[in-house]
Design a protein around this motif. Structure first.
Motif, PDB file in Angstrom:
ATOM      1  N   GLN A  13      17.450  44.607 -35.636  1.00 33.47           N
ATOM      2  CA  GLN A  13      16.491  43.502 -35.727  1.00 33.47           C
ATOM      3  C   GLN A  13      17.075  42.257 -35.043  1.00 33.47           C
ATOM      4  N   HIS A  14      18.361  42.024 -35.303  1.00 36.27           N
ATOM      5  CA  HIS A  14      19.040  40.866 -34.710  1.00 36.27           C
ATOM      6  C   HIS A  14      19.086  40.983 -33.184  1.00 36.27           C
ATOM      7  N   ARG A  15      19.379  42.194 -32.698  1.00 36.67           N
ATOM      8  CA  ARG A  15      19.407  42.401 -31.234  1.00 36.67           C
ATOM      9  C   ARG A  15      18.033  42.123 -30.632  1.00 36.67           C
ATOM     10  N   LEU A  17      15.769  40.143 -31.754  1.00 35.38           N
ATOM     11  CA  LEU A  17      15.531  38.695 -31.778  1.00 35.38           C
ATOM     12  C   LEU A  17      16.160  38.006 -30.564  1.00 35.38           C
ATOM     13  N   HIS A  18      17.213  38.608 -30.026  1.00 37.35           N
ATOM     14  CA  HIS A  18      17.863  38.040 -28.837  1.00 37.35           C
ATOM     15  C   HIS A  18      17.221  38.519 -27.545  1.00 37.35           C
ATOM     16  N   ILE A  19      16.664  39.744 -27.573  1.00 39.64           N
ATOM     17  CA  ILE A  19      16.132  40.350 -26.351  1.00 39.64           C
ATOM     18  C   ILE A  19      14.736  39.837 -26.024  1.00 39.64           C
ATOM     19  N   LEU A  26      12.140  31.811 -32.145  1.00 35.35           N
ATOM     20  CA  LEU A  26      12.307  31.637 -33.597  1.00 35.35           C
ATOM     21  C   LEU A  26      13.792  31.637 -33.951  1.00 35.35           C
ATOM     22  N   HIS A  27      14.520  32.611 -33.415  1.00 38.33           N
ATOM     23  CA  HIS A  27      15.922  32.807 -33.794  1.00 38.33           C
ATOM     24  C   HIS A  27      16.826  31.700 -33.237  1.00 38.33           C
ATOM     25  N   ARG A  28      16.412  31.074 -32.140  1.00 40.10           N
ATOM     26  CA  ARG A  28      17.297  30.057 -31.543  1.00 40.10           C
ATOM     27  C   ARG A  28      17.375  28.807 -32.430  1.00 40.10           C
ATOM     28  N   HIS A  30      18.268  28.950 -35.447  1.00 41.94           N
ATOM     29  CA  HIS A  30      19.561  29.229 -36.087  1.00 41.94           C
ATOM     30  C   HIS A  30      20.710  28.940 -35.113  1.00 41.94           C
ATOM     31  N   HIS A  31      20.522  29.327 -33.856  1.00 38.70           N
ATOM     32  CA  HIS A  31      21.587  29.184 -32.864  1.00 38.70           C
ATOM     33  C   HIS A  31      21.757  27.761 -32.344  1.00 38.70           C
ATOM     34  N   SER A  32      20.781  26.904 -32.591  1.00 40.78           N
ATOM     35  CA  SER A  32      20.896  25.541 -32.060  1.00 40.78           C
ATOM     36  C   SER A  32      21.776  24.652 -32.939  1.00 40.78           C
ATOM     37  N   ILE A 110      31.934  33.791 -32.139  1.00 41.89           N
ATOM     38  CA  ILE A 110      31.652  34.164 -30.749  1.00 41.89           C
ATOM     39  C   ILE A 110      30.147  34.304 -30.546  1.00 41.89           C
ATOM     40  N   HIS A 111      29.467  34.815 -31.581  1.00 41.10           N
ATOM     41  CA  HIS A 111      28.009  34.981 -31.519  1.00 41.10           C
ATOM     42  C   HIS A 111      27.300  33.620 -31.448  1.00 41.10           C
ATOM     43  N   HIS A 112      28.001  32.551 -31.791  1.00 45.16           N
ATOM     44  CA  HIS A 112      27.395  31.213 -31.733  1.00 45.16           C
ATOM     45  C   HIS A 112      27.895  30.405 -30.545  1.00 45.16           C
TER      46      HIS A 112
HETATM   47 ZN   LIG Z   1      21.797  35.631 -33.263  1.00 47.66          ZN
END
Ligand SMILES: [Zn+2]
Length: 175
Positions: A13-15, A17-19, A26-28, A30-32, A110-112
């Motif tokens: 699911q996480h992959r 959200l990135h692809i 939506l997921h960014r 979290h990443h921002s 690293i994921h962030h």
């Molecule tokens: Zn992520």
């Protein structure tokens, strides 16, 4: 078994959200986050939480998972999310051993990373085996672990980090 199966499900699911470009919006949110700590583990857009429930609930029904196992998974998931985002420095030998089994704060940092090739890696939440198995494992960042920038190259201004700005961030153009 349920815990492992659901952990594998949320890895993919996480992959996804990135692809997918729309899901990434939506997921960014979290990443921002430009600084990682345990509060980052709680910073998800409400629509991503709804989407996650929309995937997980049918999966639980299909698996016929016992309620106790689902509860255990949720407790572990939340515990690991707080741990992975925590601003913790573990002794490096211990950390290297630990990441053979589970996702550590150093691995998840690293994921962030602000670099796309780095934040498109280390998707795991609990077990680190999925990243190793499916080719998304990254051991280290290009820059020194304590100095690489976190977050995204966009949405870094203070006015873009308010609650209202984060709620409408998915409507803004992709970075
Ligand atoms: Zn992520």
């Amino acid at each position: 078994m349920t815990v492992v199966a659901l952990d594998l499900l949320i890895y993919w699911q996480h992959r996804l959200l990135h692809i997918n470009g729309l899901l990434w919006r939506l997921h960014r949110v979290h990443h921002s986050d430009t600084a990682l700590d345990a509060t980052s583990a709680l910073r998800f857009h409400p629509l991503e939480i709804l989407l996650s429930m929309g995937i997980k609930i049918p999966a639980v029904l299909v698996l016929g998972a016992p309620p106790g196992a689902v509860l255990l998974f949720e407790i572990l998931l939340n515990g690991f999310a707080l741990f992975a985002h925590a601003n913790l420095g573990l002794p490096s030998r211990f950390e290297h051993l630990l990441r053979y089994a589970v996702v550590t704060p150093e691995m998840h940092r690293i994921h962030h990373s602000v670099l796309r090739e780095e934040h498109d890696s280390n998707y795991g939440f609990q077990l680190s085996i999925w990243d190793r198995l499916f080719g998304s494992y990254r051991h280290a960042t290009r820059d020194a672990p304590e100095s690489f920038p976190l977050g995204l190259s966009t949405f870094r201004m203070a006015h873009e980090q308010t609650l209202s700005a984060l709620l409408i961030q998915p409507l803004r153009s992709a970075d």
